[in-house]
Design a protein around this motif. Structure first.
Motif, PDB file in Angstrom:
ATOM      1  N   ASP A  57       0.831  -1.209   0.000  1.00  0.00           N
ATOM      2  CA  ASP A  57       0.000   0.000   0.000  1.00  0.00           C
ATOM      3  C   ASP A  57       0.861   1.253   0.000  1.00  0.00           C
ATOM      4  N   TYR A  58       1.947   1.222   0.780  1.00  0.00           N
ATOM      5  CA  TYR A  58       2.860   2.375   0.816  1.00  0.00           C
ATOM      6  C   TYR A  58       3.456   2.617  -0.578  1.00  0.00           C
ATOM      7  N   LYS A  59       3.857   1.533  -1.226  1.00  0.00           N
ATOM      8  CA  LYS A  59       4.478   1.655  -2.553  1.00  0.00           C
ATOM      9  C   LYS A  59       3.479   2.203  -3.572  1.00  0.00           C
ATOM     10  N   GLN A  60       2.236   1.804  -3.433  1.00  0.00           N
ATOM     11  CA  GLN A  60       1.217   2.316  -4.347  1.00  0.00           C
ATOM     12  C   GLN A  60       1.017   3.821  -4.170  1.00  0.00           C
ATOM     13  N   THR A  61       1.002   4.262  -2.904  1.00  0.00           N
ATOM     14  CA  THR A  61       0.846   5.694  -2.618  1.00  0.00           C
ATOM     15  C   THR A  61       2.007   6.492  -3.192  1.00  0.00           C
ATOM     16  N   VAL A  62       3.229   6.022  -2.937  1.00  0.00           N
ATOM     17  CA  VAL A  62       4.409   6.711  -3.455  1.00  0.00           C
ATOM     18  C   VAL A  62       4.447   6.626  -4.973  1.00  0.00           C
ATOM     19  N   GLY A  63       4.036   5.491  -5.511  1.00  0.00           N
ATOM     20  CA  GLY A  63       4.054   5.302  -6.964  1.00  0.00           C
ATOM     21  C   GLY A  63       3.166   6.282  -7.702  1.00  0.00           C
ATOM     22  N   GLN A  64       2.068   6.690  -7.092  1.00  0.00           N
ATOM     23  CA  GLN A  64       1.170   7.648  -7.728  1.00  0.00           C
ATOM     24  C   GLN A  64       1.850   9.001  -7.914  1.00  0.00           C
ATOM     25  N   ASP A  65       2.589   9.432  -6.875  1.00  0.00           N
ATOM     26  CA  ASP A  65       3.317  10.704  -6.988  1.00  0.00           C
ATOM     27  C   ASP A  65       4.462  10.589  -7.987  1.00  0.00           C
ATOM     28  N   LEU A  66       5.125   9.440  -7.978  1.00  0.00           N
ATOM     29  CA  LEU A  66       6.215   9.216  -8.933  1.00  0.00           C
ATOM     30  C   LEU A  66       5.697   9.302 -10.370  1.00  0.00           C
ATOM     31  N   ALA A  67       4.576   8.654 -10.623  1.00  0.00           N
ATOM     32  CA  ALA A  67       4.011   8.655 -11.975  1.00  0.00           C
ATOM     33  C   ALA A  67       3.593  10.056 -12.399  1.00  0.00           C
ATOM     34  N   PHE A  68       2.995  10.809 -11.468  1.00  0.00           N
ATOM     35  CA  PHE A  68       2.545  12.160 -11.797  1.00  0.00           C
ATOM     36  C   PHE A  68       3.727  13.061 -12.142  1.00  0.00           C
ATOM     37  N   ILE A  69       4.779  13.010 -11.351  1.00  0.00           N
ATOM     38  CA  ILE A  69       5.956  13.849 -11.595  1.00  0.00           C
ATOM     39  C   ILE A  69       6.633  13.449 -12.905  1.00  0.00           C
ATOM     40  N   ARG A  70       6.729  12.150 -13.137  1.00  0.00           N
ATOM     41  CA  ARG A  70       7.372  11.665 -14.366  1.00  0.00           C
ATOM     42  C   ARG A  70       6.603  12.143 -15.611  1.00  0.00           C
ATOM     43  N   GLU A  71       5.287  12.016 -15.573  1.00  0.00           N
ATOM     44  CA  GLU A  71       4.492  12.416 -16.729  1.00  0.00           C
ATOM     45  C   GLU A  71       4.521  13.934 -16.938  1.00  0.00           C
ATOM     46  N   THR A  72       4.523  14.680 -15.849  1.00  0.00           N
ATOM     47  CA  THR A  72       4.580  16.145 -15.966  1.00  0.00           C
ATOM     48  C   THR A  72       5.877  16.580 -16.653  1.00  0.00           C
ATOM     49  N   LEU A  73       6.978  15.965 -16.241  1.00  0.00           N
ATOM     50  CA  LEU A  73       8.266  16.328 -16.841  1.00  0.00           C
ATOM     51  C   LEU A  73       8.335  15.906 -18.308  1.00  0.00           C
ATOM     52  N   ARG A  74       7.755  14.773 -18.636  1.00  0.00           N
ATOM     53  CA  ARG A  74       7.743  14.328 -20.029  1.00  0.00           C
ATOM     54  C   ARG A  74       6.929  15.283 -20.905  1.00  0.00           C
ATOM     55  N   HIS A  75       5.841  15.772 -20.347  1.00  0.00           N
ATOM     56  CA  HIS A  75       5.034  16.737 -21.096  1.00  0.00           C
ATOM     57  C   HIS A  75       5.804  18.038 -21.319  1.00  0.00           C
ATOM     58  N   LYS A  76       6.616  18.417 -20.328  1.00  0.00           N
ATOM     59  CA  LYS A  76       7.414  19.643 -20.467  1.00  0.00           C
ATOM     60  C   LYS A  76       8.471  19.470 -21.552  1.00  0.00           C
ATOM     61  N   LEU A  77       9.055  18.293 -21.633  1.00  0.00           N
ATOM     62  CA  LEU A  77      10.040  18.040 -22.688  1.00  0.00           C
ATOM     63  C   LEU A  77       9.383  18.159 -24.060  1.00  0.00           C
ATOM     64  N   ALA A  78       8.179  17.604 -24.154  1.00  0.00           N
ATOM     65  CA  ALA A  78       7.472  17.669 -25.432  1.00  0.00           C
ATOM     66  C   ALA A  78       7.031  19.103 -25.737  1.00  0.00           C
ATOM     67  N   GLU A  79       6.601  19.817 -24.705  1.00  0.00           N
ATOM     68  CA  GLU A  79       6.127  21.187 -24.893  1.00  0.00           C
ATOM     69  C   GLU A  79       7.221  22.099 -25.433  1.00  0.00           C
TER      70      GLU A  79
END
Length: 221
Positions: A73-95
């Motif tokens: 459960d802890y890993k799932q909680t942390v994983g959600q923030d990890l995924a959000f930050i990763r996707e945000t940065l990828r969008h910035k690279l594309a932008e």
């Protein structure tokens, strides 16, 4: 003749009484011995201090307490923030028309502002930093990640060593509450941070530099 018979009978009775006496004494001795053994084997009562839990039994109790942690459960909680930050940065690279495999990092400076590292043009770097600093969701996710991930990393490693080699980590035992209701991820993070600040040791090395925590995208660091 009758006198002789009487003497023989009296002698016989006397001899029999002598032979029976040791047997009685032995029976009494065995009874007493049995009572003594029962006293020695009698279970200790609640207030009896003859029994002291061994280190092994205490260690087993601590190990069992730690193994009940809902690590998935802890890993799932942390994983959600990890995924959000990763996707945000990828969008910035594309932008900004940057290579999607560009290696960049994100951390906070001494003033609490988000900084971006990597091989980028200075103008592009500044624009991305400005975008991220006004993104409240990104800032909150990064702040949570900077405290949750180091604590989770410590617990995960400690439990793996425990399971593989039977090595008990006293710090982990201190963090975990007997009451599972108080073993939420934020509870553990708070206790971990409190211990780190009050008694810094080598065990806290993972989170010692929490303020300089950095998220890396497209890198192995």
């Amino acid at each position: 003749m009758s006198l002789l018979t009487s003497l023989i009978q009296a002698s016989t009775r006397f001899q029999q009484s002598l032979e029976k006496r040791p047997a009685v004494n032995d029976a009494e001795g065995q009874k007493a011995k049995g009572m003594g053994s029962a006293d020695l084997l009698q279970p200790a009562g609640p207030g009896d201090d003859r029994f002291t839990p061994s280190g092994a039994s205490l260690g087993d109790a601590s190990r069992l307490k730690s193994q009940k942690l809902p690590l998935a459960d802890y890993k799932q909680t942390v994983g959600q923030d990890l995924a959000f930050i990763r996707e945000t940065l990828r969008h910035k690279l594309a932008e900004y028309n940057l290579n999607p495999n560009s290696a960049i990092s994100v951390n906070k400076n001494e003033n609490g502002k988000i900084e971006v590292g990597g091989i980028l043009a200075e103008e592009t770097r500044t624009r991305i930093e400005n975008d991220l600093n006004v993104n409240k969701s990104f800032e909150d996710a990064f702040s949570r990640l900077s405290v949750n991930e180091p604590t989770l990393h410590f617990m995960d490693n400690a439990l793996k060593l425990n399971q593989a080699y039977g090595v008990n980590n006293s710090l982990l035992d201190t963090l975990v509450s007997e009451n599972q209701q108080f073993n939420g991820l934020q509870d553990l993070v708070h206790r971990y941070d409190t211990l780190r600040r009050s008694a810094p040791t080598d065990q806290f090395e993972v989170a010692a530099n929490r303020d300089s925590y950095a998220f890396n995208l497209n890198t192995r660091a």
